[in-house]
Design a protein around this motif. Structure first.
Motif, PDB file in Angstrom:
ATOM      1  N   TYR A 134       0.810  -1.212   0.000  1.00  0.00           N
ATOM      2  CA  TYR A 134       0.000   0.000   0.000  1.00  0.00           C
ATOM      3  C   TYR A 134       0.847   1.266   0.000  1.00  0.00           C
ATOM      4  N   GLY A 135       2.100   1.173   0.382  1.00  0.00           N
ATOM      5  CA  GLY A 135       2.955   2.350   0.418  1.00  0.00           C
ATOM      6  C   GLY A 135       3.730   2.577  -0.868  1.00  0.00           C
ATOM      7  N   ALA A 136       3.441   1.819  -1.906  1.00  0.00           N
ATOM      8  CA  ALA A 136       4.201   1.935  -3.155  1.00  0.00           C
ATOM      9  C   ALA A 136       3.999   3.317  -3.780  1.00  0.00           C
ATOM     10  N   GLU A 137       5.096   3.908  -4.246  1.00  0.00           N
ATOM     11  CA  GLU A 137       5.046   5.195  -4.923  1.00  0.00           C
ATOM     12  C   GLU A 137       5.613   5.031  -6.327  1.00  0.00           C
ATOM     13  N   VAL A 138       5.014   5.777  -7.275  1.00  0.00           N
ATOM     14  CA  VAL A 138       5.455   5.703  -8.666  1.00  0.00           C
ATOM     15  C   VAL A 138       5.811   7.108  -9.131  1.00  0.00           C
ATOM     16  N   SER A 235      -3.068   1.446   8.664  1.00  0.00           N
ATOM     17  CA  SER A 235      -2.380   2.390   9.543  1.00  0.00           C
ATOM     18  C   SER A 235      -1.853   3.573   8.733  1.00  0.00           C
ATOM     19  N   PRO A 236      -1.584   4.706   9.403  1.00  0.00           N
ATOM     20  CA  PRO A 236      -1.083   5.890   8.680  1.00  0.00           C
ATOM     21  C   PRO A 236       0.200   5.625   7.903  1.00  0.00           C
ATOM     22  N   ASP A 237       1.054   4.749   8.414  1.00  0.00           N
ATOM     23  CA  ASP A 237       2.292   4.462   7.685  1.00  0.00           C
ATOM     24  C   ASP A 237       2.099   3.395   6.615  1.00  0.00           C
ATOM     25  N   LYS A 238       0.846   2.922   6.432  1.00  0.00           N
ATOM     26  CA  LYS A 238       0.478   1.952   5.390  1.00  0.00           C
ATOM     27  C   LYS A 238       1.246   0.644   5.507  1.00  0.00           C
ATOM     28  N   GLN A 239       1.575   0.257   6.738  1.00  0.00           N
ATOM     29  CA  GLN A 239       2.343  -0.967   6.963  1.00  0.00           C
ATOM     30  C   GLN A 239       1.539  -2.060   7.663  1.00  0.00           C
TER      31      GLN A 239
END
Length: 744
Positions: A134-138, A235-239
């Motif tokens: 969920y924390g993946a950035e492109v 969670s806010p940190d997407k972990q």
């Protein structure tokens, strides 16, 4: 220019010019324009032309200029994508991502714009969301190059996988929350989560788990159970992910009666035999569904393809009881007009049709259609086989049967090496094709270089040698065997031969095999040649030719050949050496059964009985002996070392065999419900006997232990740690044994 394109007097077009083209063909413009030379030009046509050209998706800007009676179309092309690359991608193969982007319109050679890049970014993020990242950035980088082209680079910062931190089931009273969470394939993880990935959230898996939860209650009397809501919080940190399931159990109902309503064709008593619902027991939705399906299937046997059976519960909330009313409407009888087959791009229609027991222009028969589906599925050529029926327009008594198959690759090339505790290092090459050119025929070539059993074999099988379904199998082989002994020996048994077998289907579930062959076995004399081999050679010679006739019978109802959970396997094989240097009889019977105790535990049985005898005053050929000990037999003893021993100390097997095994199989701790990785505990008993010996329980060896089975990428692996509990002096003990590719 836009200004000259508006508010002009209509005129006849003398010429059309196009400016600004770099790669787009002029013909593309001319075909798209709503006017041509000689037509009347006006404001409406100018507006339509601009809309049409923008609609092509090839241009950033389009203008129309009028110079006298000449129309000038001025375009600015979008850049063309020259290359698409990825950096930072570890979770996916780049081919998978390239395919995903192609589906949203972004690929090499296509026109590029910013909106397309945004869609591509969203698609890449969606692919990573499906993997719980969920924390993946492109980050997209567009680099212009010559000839109005661009290179695209997608730099992905994958981040860590979001894992399930908590699962809460709110409202559970009848069962403990731990019991209910144990039903889920998704969990909060354990020490094996790196393998099972059970702590990775997936909406699809959650839906499946919720259905499992619903079924658990509905099969235990909770008729009004419902899932009120499901919340998935990240969670806010997407972990980490928290899952909360809110349920209402409702009251537990017992079945007080079953009633048959509607039209049962005057066969109510016959239908009652299919009722799985038991009055006095808790309501069970599976029993209701099984009964309804059995009823519709039975209606189908009489041609009623449109029959409907509804289970209507009458609930008594005062006494917490329910009466199940089974309301039947057989509708009308139907013929099968056509059987339509689709999805078989490679497999010939005939290969599928010859498995069908439902025929065209015959009464619809649900039992025959189900049998036909199962027969097609058992071919092993398809990932899935689906059958449905469709009404024939203009009639009320005809249906078409539609068969949809999803083909899978049926060729297999194996090139590799193996290691086992008995054979040490071995090389294997095998190429096989189960559906040669879509004909349904089987071909294989097998090469094995193990220490004790070397093989070169060729097999060809035609499953429909005759239209009646008689199969034909041809084998040509060379085997070189080295018996297990205590001394360093270099003697071998070399067997070359060929055989021809026919399989005759005596019924839908029973096949009988007949065959004949010719074999030549030579004893390659070396050091420490066993006395039994010398004795046999004195009778039949160092090189002997046998002509065996074979007969066999088999039945296999297991749900899987690699990881069975239910069903039985039975094999009976007989061999009669009718001519040659030695005459003999040899028979072998094997029985396997798998009984699921619940969703996790399976009880497995295996038993084998072998018997051989020499005829006409010749001894039973020593190279036809049975072997016992090791994996697949009595674990804890070295492979092939049980039974009579030669005076030279060699283990030669025996003419008689008796063995049995019981296993309790369970999921590997931490692996959840994953059936590819299992542990088991076992009890083995068995041995082999000489030709002149009687079967004797007092000579049987036995062992118990634990083991591991894993459907690994290189083949099924089984490992066992055994403790012999019944042994004799001189037995060779081997407590740890493993092998890749072995069976039960």
């Amino acid at each position: 220019m836009h200004g000259n394109a508006w508010a002009i007097d209509p005129f006849t077009v003398r010429d059309i010019r196009v400016e600004g083209l770099q790669r787009v063909e002029p013909g593309t413009i001319f075909v798209t324009l709503p006017f041509q030379v000689g037509d009347t030009y006006n404001d409406d046509k100018a507006s339509a032309a601009i809309r049409s050209l923008f609609g092509l998706g090839l241009f950033k800007d389009v203008r129309i200029d009028v110079q006298g009676n000449v129309v000038v179309v001025i375009v600015e092309e979008r850049p063309t994508i020259a290359d698409v690359s990825f950096t930072g991608t570890k979770e996916f193969d780049k081919e998978v991502l390239t395919k995903a982007l192609r589906e949203v319109g972004l690929a090499e050679g296509r026109a590029f714009d910013k909106a397309l890049a945004d869609r591509a970014e969203q698609e890449l993020k969606r692919q990573y969301l499906n993997k719980s990242l969920y924390g993946a950035e492109v980050i997209t980088t567009v680099t212009p190059i010559d000839r109005n082209r661009v290179n695209l680079n997608f730099n992905v910062i994958e981040g860590d996988v979001a894992k399930i931190k908590t699962i809460n089931i709110v409202g559970a009273q009848a069962f403990s929350e731990s019991t209910l969470k144990g039903l889920f394939d998704q969990d909060t993880g354990g020490w094996l989560s790196w393998y099972t990935k059970s702590d990775r959230y997936s909406r699809t898996k959650l839906n499946a788990d919720l259905e499992t939860l619903r079924s658990y209650y509905l099969t235990r009397g909770y008729l009004e159970f419902k899932i009120d809501s499901t919340q998935v919080a990240i969670s806010p940190d997407k972990q980490s992910i928290s899952i909360t399931v809110n349920i209402t159990e409702g009251a537990r109902f017992a079945v007080s009666g079953v009633k048959l309503e509607g039209n049962y064709l005057g066969k109510e008593e016959e239908f009652k035999t299919f009722v799985k619902i038991v009055p006095g027991q808790a309501y069970n939705s599976e029993h209701v569904a099984e009964t309804s399906k059995a009823f519709t299937d039975y209606f189908g046997n009489f041609g009623y393809a449109f029959a409907q059976v509804q289970a209507r519960p009458d609930i008594d909330r005062t006494n917490n009881t329910v009466v199940i009313n089974l309301v039947a409407d057989p509708s009308r009888r139907a013929y099968v007009r056509k059987i339509n087959i689709s999805g078989n791009n490679r497999t010939r229609d005939e290969v599928i049709r010859r498995e069908f027991r439902q025929f065209e222009a015959s009464w619809y028969d649900g039992e025959k259609i189900k049998l036909s589906r199962d027969r097609v599925d058992r071919l092993g050529y398809f990932k899935a086989v689906e059958i449905d029926t469709s009404d024939v327009s203009g009639t009320n008594d005809q249906v078409d049967v539609n068969v949809k198959v999803d083909e899978k690759p049926t060729g297999n090339l194996t090139l590799g090496a193996g290691f086992s505790s008995s054979d040490k290092f071995s090389f294997q090459f095998k190429v096989q094709q189960e559906n040669v050119f879509g004909s349904g025929n089987y071909l294989s070539v097998d090469l094995n270089t193990s220490k004790f059993n070397r093989v070169i074999a060729f097999t060809a099988v035609d499953p429909y040698f005759t239209k009646e379904g008689v199969s034909r199998a041809v084998d040509v082989y060379f085997r070189s065997q080295k018996p297990v002994d205590e001394n360093s020996s270099d003697y071998r048994l070399n067997t070359r031969g060929a055989s021809l077998r026919f399989g005759v289907p005596f019924s839908e579930k029973t096949t009988v095999f007949f065959g004949a062959g010719v074999e030549q076995t030579s004893i390659e004399v070396g050091t420490n040649l066993p006395a039994a081999y010398l004795a046999y050679a004195n009778k039949a010679g160092l090189k002997s030719t046998l002509i065996p006739l074979t007969v066999g019978w088999s039945s296999d109802t297991r749900d899987s050949a690699l990881a069975p959970n239910t069903g039985e396997l039975q094999r009976l094989n007989g061999e009669w050496g009718v001519a040659g240097d030695a005459k003999y009889l040899r028979g072998n019977y094997q029985y396997q059964a798998y009984k699921p105790l619940n969703k996790k535990f399976t009880l497995a049985y295996n038993a084998e009985l072998g018997w051989g005898k020499g005829l006409g005053g010749t001894p039973f050929p020593v190279f036809k002996n049975f072997a016992a000990g090791g994996l697949g037999s009595v674990r804890g003893f070295e492979q092939g070392t049980l039974g009579p021993r030669d005076i030279t100390g060699s283990y030669l097997g025996g003419a008689k065999k008796l063995q049995g095994s019981v296993e309790l199989q369970a999921p590997f701790p931490g692996a959840g419900n994953d059936r590819t990785l299992r542990v088991f505990t076992f009890l083995d008993i068995g041995t082999v006997f000489g030709e002149q010996e009687k079967y004797s329980l007092k000579d049987m060896r036995a062992s118990t232990g634990v083991g591991l089975s894993w459907l690994s990428p290189v083949g099924p692996l089984r490992l066992a740690i055994a403790n012999p509990i019944r042994k004799q002096a001189g037995d060779k003990i081997q407590r740890l044994q493993f092998q890749i590719g072995t069976t039960f």
